[in-house]
Motif scaffolding. Structure first.
Motif, mmCIF file in Angstrom:
data_model
loop_
_atom_site.group_PDB
_atom_site.id
_atom_site.type_symbol
_atom_site.label_atom_id
_atom_site.label_comp_id
_atom_site.label_asym_id
_atom_site.label_seq_id
_atom_site.Cartn_x
_atom_site.Cartn_y
_atom_site.Cartn_z
ATOM 1 N N GLN A 31 0.838 -1.051 -0.109
ATOM 2 C CA GLN A 31 -0.040 0.040 -0.044
ATOM 3 C C GLN A 31 1.063 1.334 -0.065
ATOM 4 O O GLN A 31 0.306 2.444 -0.012
ATOM 5 N N GLY A 32 2.073 1.257 0.064
ATOM 6 C CA GLY A 32 3.140 2.379 0.091
ATOM 7 C C GLY A 32 3.440 2.650 1.331
ATOM 8 O O GLY A 32 3.914 3.823 1.583
ATOM 9 N N VAL A 33 3.141 1.866 2.402
ATOM 10 C CA VAL A 33 3.442 2.228 3.712
ATOM 11 C C VAL A 33 4.730 1.494 4.222
ATOM 12 O O VAL A 33 4.871 0.468 4.249
ATOM 13 N N GLY A 34 5.487 2.530 4.902
ATOM 14 C CA GLY A 34 6.819 1.914 5.230
ATOM 15 C C GLY A 34 6.651 1.476 6.778
ATOM 16 O O GLY A 34 5.921 2.224 7.550
ATOM 17 N N ALA A 35 6.867 0.364 7.151
ATOM 18 C CA ALA A 35 6.376 -0.061 8.611
ATOM 19 C C ALA A 35 7.573 -0.962 9.251
ATOM 20 O O ALA A 35 8.235 -1.512 8.425
ATOM 21 N N MET A 36 7.535 -1.239 10.468
ATOM 22 C CA MET A 36 8.617 -1.844 11.027
ATOM 23 C C MET A 36 8.123 -2.389 12.505
ATOM 24 O O MET A 36 7.222 -1.618 13.083
ATOM 25 N N LEU A 37 8.689 -3.306 13.008
ATOM 26 C CA LEU A 37 8.385 -3.924 14.261
ATOM 27 C C LEU A 37 9.650 -4.018 14.859
ATOM 28 O O LEU A 37 10.564 -4.754 14.369
ATOM 29 N N ARG A 38 9.746 -3.612 16.157
ATOM 30 C CA ARG A 38 11.185 -3.865 16.850
ATOM 31 C C ARG A 38 10.782 -4.040 18.116
ATOM 32 O O ARG A 38 9.840 -3.843 18.930
ATOM 33 N N VAL A 39 12.006 -4.773 18.779
ATOM 34 C CA VAL A 39 12.004 -5.197 20.396
ATOM 35 C C VAL A 39 13.070 -4.581 21.015
ATOM 36 O O VAL A 39 14.075 -4.261 20.214
ATOM 37 N N ASP A 40 13.014 -3.876 21.938
ATOM 38 C CA ASP A 40 13.978 -3.066 22.755
ATOM 39 C C ASP A 40 14.668 -3.796 24.008
ATOM 40 O O ASP A 40 13.726 -3.849 25.148
ATOM 41 N N ALA A 54 6.090 0.686 13.969
ATOM 42 C CA ALA A 54 6.016 2.213 13.594
ATOM 43 C C ALA A 54 5.507 2.095 12.167
ATOM 44 O O ALA A 54 6.000 1.271 11.369
ATOM 45 N N ALA A 55 4.788 2.979 11.680
ATOM 46 C CA ALA A 55 4.511 2.951 10.174
ATOM 47 C C ALA A 55 4.528 4.730 9.670
ATOM 48 O O ALA A 55 4.008 5.592 10.466
ATOM 49 N N SER A 56 4.516 4.884 8.456
ATOM 50 C CA SER A 56 4.470 5.989 7.922
ATOM 51 C C SER A 56 4.335 5.900 6.392
ATOM 52 O O SER A 56 4.838 5.030 5.664
ATOM 53 N N GLY A 57 3.844 7.061 5.711
ATOM 54 C CA GLY A 57 3.901 7.305 4.191
ATOM 55 C C GLY A 57 2.635 6.506 3.566
ATOM 56 O O GLY A 57 1.514 6.103 4.371
ATOM 57 N N LEU A 87 -7.136 2.822 7.128
ATOM 58 C CA LEU A 87 -6.340 1.595 6.472
ATOM 59 C C LEU A 87 -7.122 0.327 6.848
ATOM 60 O O LEU A 87 -7.033 -0.094 8.046
ATOM 61 N N ALA A 88 -7.831 -0.360 6.119
ATOM 62 C CA ALA A 88 -8.925 -1.383 6.326
ATOM 63 C C ALA A 88 -7.888 -2.713 6.194
ATOM 64 O O ALA A 88 -7.926 -3.210 4.954
#
Length: 91
Positions: A31-40, A54-57, A87-88
């Motif tokens: 869909q053109g969305v940049g996204a990531m999943l992170r563990v700290d 986190a997601a954007s765009g 966003l569905a």
């Protein structure tokens, strides 16, 4: 370098949101969305919510972030925010 074309992950109908996470990330990318999943690890040691999505765009009007103490909690919150943003997500 060889690339596998046309691969798709299969969703386990008995699994939770954790099983759909890679499908969700792949769909967002389409869909053109940049996204990531992170563990700290540091936050985990401190007993704080260690998982961040986190997601954007793309169609998102602004960037978004969701945190949780587990992958399921983090992705559950992320899905709610994504749907609130219009966003569905089909998973």
């Amino acid at each position: 370098m060889n690339q596998v074309k046309g691969w798709r992950l299969k969703l386990d109908p008995d699994g939770g949101v954790e099983d759909a996470t890679l499908l969700i990330l792949e769909w967002l990318g389409e869909q053109g969305v940049g996204a990531m999943l992170r563990v700290d690890a540091e936050r985990m040691r401190e007993g704080q919510p260690a998982w961040t999505f986190a997601a954007s765009g793309g169609p998102l009007p602004e960037g978004m972030r969701a945190d949780g103490g587990s992958v399921a909690e983090c992705m559950g919150r992320a899905l709610l925010k994504l749907r609130e943003a219009g966003l569905a997500v089909p998973f």
